[in-house]
Design an enzyme around this catalytic site. Sequence first.
Site, PDB file in Angstrom:
ATOM      1  CD  GLU A   1      40.428  33.709  79.547  1.00  0.00           C
ATOM      2  OE1 GLU A   1      39.906  34.245  78.550  1.00  0.00           O
ATOM      3  OE2 GLU A   1      41.624  33.887  79.862  1.00  0.00           O
TER       4      GLU A   1
ATOM      5  CB  SER B   1      52.645  34.357  80.262  1.00  0.00           C
ATOM      6  OG  SER B   1      51.612  34.586  81.199  1.00  0.00           O
TER       7      SER B   1
ATOM      8  N   GLY C   1      47.727  34.761  81.428  1.00  0.00           N
ATOM      9  CA  GLY C   1      47.583  36.087  82.015  1.00  0.00           C
ATOM     10  C   GLY C   1      48.321  36.262  83.332  1.00  0.00           C
TER      11      GLY C   1
ATOM     12  CG  ASN D   1      41.768  34.819  72.833  1.00  0.00           C
ATOM     13  OD1 ASN D   1      40.827  35.553  72.545  1.00  0.00           O
ATOM     14  ND2 ASN D   1      41.707  33.912  73.790  1.00  0.00           N
TER      15      ASN D   1
ATOM     16  CE  LYS E   1      42.893  35.550  76.847  1.00  0.00           C
ATOM     17  NZ  LYS E   1      43.491  35.065  78.074  1.00  0.00           N
TER      18      LYS E   1
ATOM     19  CD  GLU F   1      45.489  29.350  75.419  1.00  0.00           C
ATOM     20  OE1 GLU F   1      46.089  30.239  74.824  1.00  0.00           O
ATOM     21  OE2 GLU F   1      44.382  29.519  75.957  1.00  0.00           O
TER      22      GLU F   1
ATOM     23  CG  HIS G   1      40.337  30.401  76.075  1.00  0.00           C
ATOM     24  ND1 HIS G   1      40.388  30.806  77.394  1.00  0.00           N
ATOM     25  CD2 HIS G   1      41.490  30.832  75.495  1.00  0.00           C
ATOM     26  CE1 HIS G   1      41.520  31.472  77.592  1.00  0.00           C
ATOM     27  NE2 HIS G   1      42.204  31.498  76.456  1.00  0.00           N
TER      28      HIS G   1
HETATM   29  P1  13P Z   1      48.037  35.472  77.811  1.00  0.00           P
HETATM   30  O1  13P Z   1      48.961  35.472  76.619  1.00  0.00           O
HETATM   31  O2  13P Z   1      47.524  36.850  78.159  1.00  0.00           O
HETATM   32  O3  13P Z   1      48.612  34.733  78.969  1.00  0.00           O
HETATM   33  O4  13P Z   1      46.712  34.670  77.359  1.00  0.00           O
HETATM   34  C1  13P Z   1      46.858  33.452  76.736  1.00  0.00           C
HETATM   35  C2  13P Z   1      45.543  33.020  76.229  1.00  0.00           C
HETATM   36  O5  13P Z   1      44.638  32.723  76.991  1.00  0.00           O
HETATM   37  C3  13P Z   1      45.347  32.990  74.781  1.00  0.00           C
HETATM   38  O6  13P Z   1      44.166  32.338  74.434  1.00  0.00           O
END
Ligand code: 13P
Length: 253
Positions: free
Chosen positions: A98, A214, A174, A9, A11, A168, A96
């Site tokens: 976010e 992560s 992150g 992803n 983003k 997640e 997601h």
């Molecule tokens: P990270 O791998 O950067 O923690 O992000 C995970 C994520 O949100 C994938 O959709």
Amino acid sequence: MRKKIVAGNWKMNLDYAEGISLFSEIVNMVRDEKQGEQLAIICAPSIHLNSLAKLGGNTVSIGAQNCHQKESGAYTGEISAKMIKSVGCEYVIIGHSERRQYFAENNELLAEKTIIALQNGLTPIFCIGETLDERNNGSYFEVLKSQLEESIFGLSAEDFGKIVIAYEPVWAIGTGLTATSEQAQEVHAFIRKEIAGKYDSVVADNTSILYGGSCNPKNAGELFAQTDIDGGLIGGASLKSRDFVDIVKTFNA
Ligand code: 13P
């Protein structure tokens, strides 16, 4: 048998040229190095999708990161599932954290998005996960259960069989704080049990449940070795070709 999947992803990262360049590297490396049946997917910003879908061939599949819940209409700035499908994408991330956090997407809206994605022949990668507070106060199973019940447990068994789930934990995204393999396995087993309760054990056994948060080349092996973890949804590490492809290859290790 459920599919093993490593999905990146990206983003809101990489301009067009950077996206093409990174994706070309990933495709070449996956083509040269991958063994086994695991699927590699990149979920890219909308502006990249058309070109990436043409470059990916049968090697790396493409997904969007969101779609609108309506088929078409006066929704300035939005992108429909039909448009995403029309450029050759096969997947779309829905729900997601976010999107839930910054765009106020709730379970009801996400149910609509899932249906429109399925109607247009896309495979939703449906994300659920608890916050740090919910983990610490012990309410995380309830939170996850309501995310499932209010968004995707309204689907028929046939439609449910077409989706992929990603667990997640928000506190792991992150942050460098990966869930331990025991923490992740506990939740994945719980999700599979809930699916079996709502549908049946065949549907539950066939559902791919990915871990995200992560995940990197160092911890992917231990996570993916867990019985109920069928791959990963990778953020930061999918922006580095070597790291992403090493995670894809983890299934061969
Ligand atoms: P990270 O791998 O950067 O923690 O992000 C995970 C994520 O949100 C994938 O959709």
